[in-house]
Write an enzyme that holds these catalytic residues in place. Structure first.
Site, PDB file in Angstrom:
ATOM      1  N   CYS A 285      -3.926   9.526   5.730  1.00 28.47           N
ATOM      2  CA  CYS A 285      -5.132   9.997   5.544  1.00 28.47           C
ATOM      3  C   CYS A 285      -5.038  11.550   5.237  1.00 28.47           C
ATOM      4  O   CYS A 285      -5.599  11.975   4.041  1.00 28.47           O
ATOM      5  CB  CYS A 285      -5.839   9.646   6.544  1.00 28.47           C
ATOM      6  SG  CYS A 285      -6.020   7.729   6.799  1.00 28.47           S
TER       7      CYS A 285
HETATM    8  N1  LIG Z   1      -3.783   3.594   8.413  1.00 32.68           N
HETATM    9  C1  LIG Z   1      -4.987   4.099   8.637  1.00 32.68           C
HETATM   10  O1  LIG Z   1      -4.877   4.881   9.943  1.00 32.68           O
HETATM   11  C2  LIG Z   1      -6.395   4.248   7.952  1.00 32.68           C
HETATM   12  C3  LIG Z   1      -7.620   4.562   8.392  1.00 32.68           C
HETATM   13  C4  LIG Z   1      -8.372   4.561   7.708  1.00 32.68           C
HETATM   14  C5  LIG Z   1      -8.396   4.417   6.549  1.00 32.68           C
HETATM   15  N2  LIG Z   1      -7.285   3.868   5.810  1.00 32.68           N
HETATM   16  C6  LIG Z   1      -7.452   3.599   4.497  1.00 32.68           C
HETATM   17  O2  LIG Z   1      -7.135   2.285   4.374  1.00 32.68           O
HETATM   18  C7  LIG Z   1      -6.425   1.749   3.111  1.00 32.68           C
HETATM   19  C8  LIG Z   1      -5.561   0.894   3.719  1.00 32.68           C
HETATM   20  O3  LIG Z   1      -4.554   1.696   4.385  1.00 32.68           O
HETATM   21  P1  LIG Z   1      -3.361   0.805   5.298  1.00 32.68           P
HETATM   22  O4  LIG Z   1      -3.128   1.997   6.161  1.00 32.68           O
HETATM   23  O5  LIG Z   1      -4.186  -0.225   5.972  1.00 32.68           O
HETATM   24  O6  LIG Z   1      -2.349   0.607   4.132  1.00 32.68           O
HETATM   25  P2  LIG Z   1      -1.107  -0.262   4.668  1.00 32.68           P
HETATM   26  O7  LIG Z   1       0.160   0.087   3.189  1.00 32.68           O
HETATM   27  O8  LIG Z   1      -0.700  -0.515   5.846  1.00 32.68           O
HETATM   28  O9  LIG Z   1      -1.514  -1.890   4.021  1.00 32.68           O
HETATM   29  C9  LIG Z   1      -1.945  -2.393   2.742  1.00 32.68           C
HETATM   30  C10 LIG Z   1      -1.578  -3.542   2.355  1.00 32.68           C
HETATM   31  O10 LIG Z   1      -2.287  -3.918   1.138  1.00 32.68           O
HETATM   32  C11 LIG Z   1      -1.175  -4.761   0.607  1.00 32.68           C
HETATM   33  N3  LIG Z   1      -1.418  -4.824  -0.843  1.00 32.68           N
HETATM   34  C12 LIG Z   1      -1.011  -3.771  -1.758  1.00 32.68           C
HETATM   35  N4  LIG Z   1      -1.544  -3.975  -2.930  1.00 32.68           N
HETATM   36  C13 LIG Z   1      -1.705  -5.279  -2.929  1.00 32.68           C
HETATM   37  C14 LIG Z   1      -2.642  -6.101  -4.039  1.00 32.68           C
HETATM   38  N5  LIG Z   1      -2.736  -5.752  -5.101  1.00 32.68           N
HETATM   39  N6  LIG Z   1      -2.961  -7.332  -3.363  1.00 32.68           N
HETATM   40  C15 LIG Z   1      -2.884  -7.781  -2.322  1.00 32.68           C
HETATM   41  N7  LIG Z   1      -2.460  -6.868  -1.198  1.00 32.68           N
HETATM   42  C16 LIG Z   1      -2.073  -5.756  -1.554  1.00 32.68           C
HETATM   43  C17 LIG Z   1       0.320  -4.336   1.130  1.00 32.68           C
HETATM   44  O11 LIG Z   1       1.303  -5.338   0.958  1.00 32.68           O
HETATM   45  C18 LIG Z   1      -0.262  -3.992   2.561  1.00 32.68           C
HETATM   46  O12 LIG Z   1       0.156  -5.159   3.107  1.00 32.68           O
HETATM   47  C19 LIG Z   1      -6.235   3.135   2.457  1.00 32.68           C
HETATM   48  O13 LIG Z   1      -7.102   3.372   1.337  1.00 32.68           O
HETATM   49  C20 LIG Z   1      -6.275   4.019   3.434  1.00 32.68           C
HETATM   50  O14 LIG Z   1      -6.506   5.333   3.075  1.00 32.68           O
HETATM   51  C21 LIG Z   1      -6.219   3.739   6.567  1.00 32.68           C
END
Ligand SMILES: NC(=O)c1ccc[n+]([C@@H]2O[C@H](COP(=O)([O-])OP(=O)(O)OC[C@H]3O[C@@H](n4cnc5c(N)ncnc54)[C@H](O)[C@@H]3O)[C@@H](O)[C@H]2O)c1
Length: 448
Positions: A285
């Protein structure tokens, strides 16, 4: 294009969806089962919704279906309960199951390209799959962090190419995820949630959906406003962290203890908010999201100077840590070349197993480049593969500490025995003040 499934009966369709949301018979799809998606899916299943997770990773789909947890913020028992005992959560990679869903929540990554511009390929890929299968009455909510305008300018046209219309046939919202991994006090349920959509059916449906599991939901007047709220929150952190990082570098030069300064400043009962310096920012982030806003601002011929400056200062911190490590070694007649350095912590922050974008990667890489023999210990990250290195966490023992010329604390995990570290390290550089309160710590540790 007109879609034969679309009818003019929008109020009835919205009312039907609201009924299903309120009595928890709505089927919920969660796309992307990562740090955000899996906890969200479990939370929804725990209150009785039937949830289907979609992920392109077959390994993750299999793990969820076997009730095997892989995200620190999810309790193993909770996942097993909703998957194996109650059968309320399952996962799939089959997009053709999307039309079964009443609500689809999207939690896919939003990284940057090599040139620090937004990389929306994941959002676009998922939206295209959805558009092919969209049916009237569905609510689509994006949770991925992104620049203001993504939902309305990128997703909505793709979805409306199906012939269905937003607000009449389907409902569209943006609701940013605020999860703070490792935070024991605030979880999904008790963290206020902002929801933005066009006023009317989309906003009403999204508010009703999030109110089922979240104590306080905060409506805003558009998806674009909610997108701005989220990038502002992360920019606020990036800028304030940069401010204390700059202060740390200045205090170092002036011979002042930045931690003492911050502790004392933090006693002011109003008008101050304490942030702490560190070896740099990491995770998915803070280092990335402000650049989404910076990029979008250019479209309006606007330079976001705070964002650029904060990024510059925060990215300078690994170099500052190296410089300080070299000074410490040199004060004891040692050089970095050939020195044995034990790094404590490679996760990007305390008590998480996430090492993405961790400043430890850059520091470790530069230490190796300059000839140091580097090993690391991290109770949350057993293996570290970054910048072409592939290392295994070694056990933290008195011997491992004594053998190191320099012990370098980069992450302040709670589970590390800092009394052991203080007792046995020969030279100790503590970039997080993890040794705060440890007997003998102030005499032994050199702080950032
Ligand atoms: N991790 C955090 O602390 C956090 C906090 C707030 C917001 N976010 C935001 O949330 C979003 C997700 O982050 P995250 O940390 O959960 O990511 P992550 O990488 O942990 O998880 C993403 C998941 O999406 C899947 N994926 C990717 N492309 C795909 C597709 N085309 N179809 C289906 N599945 C697909 C991946 O395999 C993975 O399991 C981002 O935009 C991030 O900025 C994250």
């Amino acid at each position: 294009m007109s879609n034969p499934a679309a009818t003019a009966d929008a109020p009835a369709r919205a009312a039907e969806l609201m009924e299903k949301i309120k009595d928890h018979t709505a089927r919920v799809g969660v796309v992307g089962l990562g740090y955000v998606g899996l906890p969200f899916a479990v939370e929804k299943a725990k209150v009785g919704f039937r949830v289907l997770g979609f992920d392109r990773s077959a390994a993750r789909v299999d793990q969820v279906n076997a009730g095997r947890n892989y995200i620190g913020d999810v309790r193993d028992q909770d996942l097993r309960d909703v998957v194996l005992r109650q059968g309320l959560l399952a996962a799939t990679g089959d997009w053709d199951r999307l039309p079964e869903m009443d609500v689809v929540v999207i939690c896919v990554p939003t990284p940057l390209t090599r040139n620090l511009t937004p990389d929306l390929q994941y959002i676009e890929a998922v939206t295209s799959e959805l558009a092919l299968r969209l049916r009237p009455g569905q609510l689509i909510s994006l949770e991925s962090t992104t620049y203001p305008g993504t939902t309305e300018e990128v997703m909505q046209p793709l979805l409306e190419a199906s012939g269905l219309k937003e607000g009449r046939d389907f409902f569209l919202a943006f609701s940013p995820e605020r999860v703070d991994p490792g935070n024991k006090r605030y979880s999904t349920r008790n963290t206020n949630k902002v929801v933005g959509a066009s006023p009317g059916a989309s906003l009403e449906a999204a508010l009703a959906f999030y109110r089922q599991t979240i104590l306080k939901v905060v409506p805003v007047s558009s998806a674009r406003t909610a997108e701005m709220v989220k990038v502002f929150e992360n920019t606020f952190r990036a800028v304030n962290i940069a401010l204390v990082n700059e202060l740390a570098m200045l205090c170092d030069r002036m011979g002042l203890d930045v931690w003492e300064v911050l502790d004392a400043a933090g006693t002011k009962p109003f008008g101050i908010l304490t942030f702490y310096p560190g070896p740099g920012v990491g995770g998915h982030c803070i280092p990335l999201d402000p650049h989404y806003l910076e990029w979008k601002a250019r479209e309006f011929n606007f330079n976001t100077r705070f964002i650029a400056l904060a990024g510059e200062i925060n990215r300078r911190m690994p170099e500052f840590v190296l410089e300080k490590a070299m000074r410490l070694l040199s004060d004891h007649g040692l050089g970095l070349r050939g020195a044995r350095v034990l790094v404590l912590g490679v996760a990007y922050k305390k008590d998480v197993e996430d090492a993405r974008e961790s400043p430890s990667a850059e520091i470790l890489h530069q230490l190796v480049r300059r000839g140091a023999a580097v090993s690391y210990h991290d109770p949350m990250v057993p293996r570290f593969q970054e910048h072409g290195h592939d290392l295994q966490s070694r056990p933290l023992t008195a011997q491992a500490l004594e053998e190191a010329d320099l012990v370098l604390i980069l992450t302040d995990h709670t589970r590390v025995d800092y009394a052991l570290v203080v007792a046995h390290a020969r030279l100790l550089l503590d970039t997080r003040y993890a040794t705060r309160g440890v007997e003998g710590g102030r005499g032994k540790a050199v702080l950032l």
